[in-house]
Design an enzyme around this catalytic site. Structure first.
Site, mmCIF file in Angstrom:
data_model
loop_
_atom_site.group_PDB
_atom_site.id
_atom_site.type_symbol
_atom_site.label_atom_id
_atom_site.label_comp_id
_atom_site.label_asym_id
_atom_site.label_seq_id
_atom_site.Cartn_x
_atom_site.Cartn_y
_atom_site.Cartn_z
ATOM 1 C CG ASP A 83 -12.256 14.565 10.295
ATOM 2 O OD1 ASP A 83 -11.438 15.228 9.619
ATOM 3 O OD2 ASP A 83 -12.639 13.433 9.966
ATOM 4 C CB SER A 102 5.860 6.697 3.751
ATOM 5 O OG SER A 102 6.030 5.354 3.386
ATOM 6 C CB THR A 107 5.537 4.579 0.223
ATOM 7 O OG1 THR A 107 4.865 3.891 -0.812
ATOM 8 C CG2 THR A 107 4.876 5.913 0.458
ATOM 9 C CE1 TYR A 165 -0.026 6.594 3.522
ATOM 10 C CE2 TYR A 165 1.700 5.246 2.537
ATOM 11 C CZ TYR A 165 1.238 6.030 3.581
ATOM 12 O OH TYR A 165 2.048 6.264 4.658
ATOM 13 C CE LYS A 176 1.884 9.613 4.593
ATOM 14 N NZ LYS A 176 1.462 10.421 5.742
ATOM 15 N NE ARG A 213 2.156 -6.527 -0.340
ATOM 16 C CZ ARG A 213 2.373 -6.140 0.910
ATOM 17 N NH1 ARG A 213 1.450 -6.354 1.838
ATOM 18 N NH2 ARG A 213 3.503 -5.556 1.260
#
Ligand code: NAD
Ligand code: WQD
Length: 355
Positions: free
Chosen positions: A58, A124, A126, A148, A152, A291
């Site tokens: 990890d 991303s 995003t 999420y 980023k 969505r």
């Protein structure tokens, strides 16, 4: 000198490891396998016939990470590791903030301690939130709509602050659009846990008969056929972009941000049609509700990456669908053990695993 790849067993990481190994880089991989399988790495070894070192670890294990930096002459890091499912991040925000933020902070602290200052970071599209216009250039307004995406955005900011603090840092922030496809061998590809969230894995599981129909999330968007448009990019083109980014940061300093996409958008219905042609299967679909959080249209302005990285995506939608289908058909249950590679592993020919 070696390149450390965090998250190297994952979808994009495993494809990038192949490109790096084939280009002659020494590769060291760290992955805790929370969303991947060691079998992807067996197959990277099989495809490339090259050796590399893998640590099942990890990233939040600071002492473990330090021991890797002490043991290998790492010159740069490509940082893929992290959690990536938008819907899950809304359900489990603490887990997303903890994993994505803390692991990156520890990684950067260890890099600083060992005076490794070159980093390629997976961001991303995003981070563009609800884009005001398309194609989206790197200097467009930013704004995330879910935990999420916020990880980023915050990590991009942290990396810029870090680079501003010491000119030895060279950071490349790569904003991926929608990666799909698989290596042409059909041996590695995207292997989602459970029911896929993303369109292409969903379509390919319908095509192979694991799911019954695609739910098209909304057909009333302001697009020619009413369905959402995205910039799908072949994962191998994306992987190659990392090598270009790596070359650039090795030679310079500061932070560069690049969109990695094709610059062309396809609608959900166009993707279903393309996949039907590539697979020869009919793909039933039904229109469902939009969505929550989805946007109508998203595609990249790729001019900066074309110009500064001398990179552009070369694989078209047919090849993306064909390669996804080859991977899906030959691995209907995802990664399963290969006796051939296990034998080679036992002989120590491919890669070493350290706990
Ligand atoms: P992936 O889940 O297949 O790969 C990520 C890898 O990181 C996995 O192998 C996982 O086991 C590992 N990992 C997660 N947390 C870890 C930790 N704490 N320590 C060590 N290993 C850890 O995802 P991917 O699609 O290959 O994405 C790679 C990166 O690209 C991610 O940062 C993701 O956010 C970003 N990204 C992905 C997409 C996409 O659509 N796939 C789009 C834009 C950005
Ligand atoms: C594509 C289109 C859906 C599934 C996500 C993340 C983004 C990035 C890439 C990590 C949209 C439609 C989808 C389905 C559908 N990941 N769709 N039926 O949402 O563009 O991006 O993955 O950084 O952050 O948000 O990709 O593949 O989920 O959706 O109709 O079953 O397909 O509405 O128009 P998205 P996607």
């Amino acid at each position: 000198m070696a390149i450390l790849i965090t998250g190297g067993a994952g979808y994009i990481g495993s494809h990038t490891c192949i490109e790096l190994l084939e280009a002659g880089y020494e590769v060291v991989i760290v992955d805790n396998l929370c969303n991947s399988s060691h079998i992807s790495l067996n197959r990277v070894a099989e495809i490339t016939n090259k050796t590399f070192t893998f640590y099942k670890m990890d990233l939040m294990d600071r002492a473990g990470l330090e021991s890797i930096f002490a043991r290998h002459p790492i010159e740069a890091v490509i940082h893929f590791a992290g959690l990536k499912a938008v819907g899950e991040s809304v359900q489990l925000p603490l887990s997303y903030y903890h994993t994505n933020m803390t692991s990156t902070l520890i990684l950067c602290e260890v890099m600083k301690k060992f005076e490794v200052h070159k980093l390629v970071f997976s961001s991303s599209a995003t981070v563009y939130g609800l884009p005001e216009a398309v194609p989206i250039a790197e200097n467009a307004a930013l704004g995330a709509t879910n935990p999420y995406g916020r990880t980023k955005l915050m990590l991009e900011q942290i990396l810029q602050d870090l680079a501003a603090s010491d000119e030895r840092w060279g950071v490349s922030i790569l904003r991926y659009f929608n990666p799909i496809g698989a290596h042409k061998s059909g041996r590695i590809g995207e292997n989602p846990n459970g029911i896929p969230n993303n369109l292409l894995p969903y379509i390919s599981q319908v095509a192979v008969g694991k799911l019954t129909q695609v739910n098209v999330f909304g057909d009333d968007y302001p697009t020619p056929d009413g369905t959402g448009i995205r910039d799908y990019i072949h994962v191998v083109d994306l992987a190659k972009g990392h090598l270009k980014a790596l070359e650039k940061i090795k030679a310079g300093s500061g932070v560069d941000i690049y969109n990695l996409g094709t610059g062309r958008g396809y609608s959900v219905l166009e993707m279903i049609a393309a996949f039907e042609i590539a697979s020869g299967q009919s793909i039933p679909y039904a229109v469902a509700e939009r969505r929550p959080g989805d946007i109508a249209v998203c595609f990249a302005d790729t001019e900066k990456a074309n110009r500064e990285l001398n990179w552009s995506a070369t694989r078209g939608i047919e090849e993306m669908c064909r390669d996804s289908w080859r991977w899906q058909c030959s691995n209907p249950s995802g990664y399963e053990e290969d006796s051939f590679v296990l034998h080679e592993l036992a002989a120590g020919n491919y890669h070493k695993t350290a706990q």
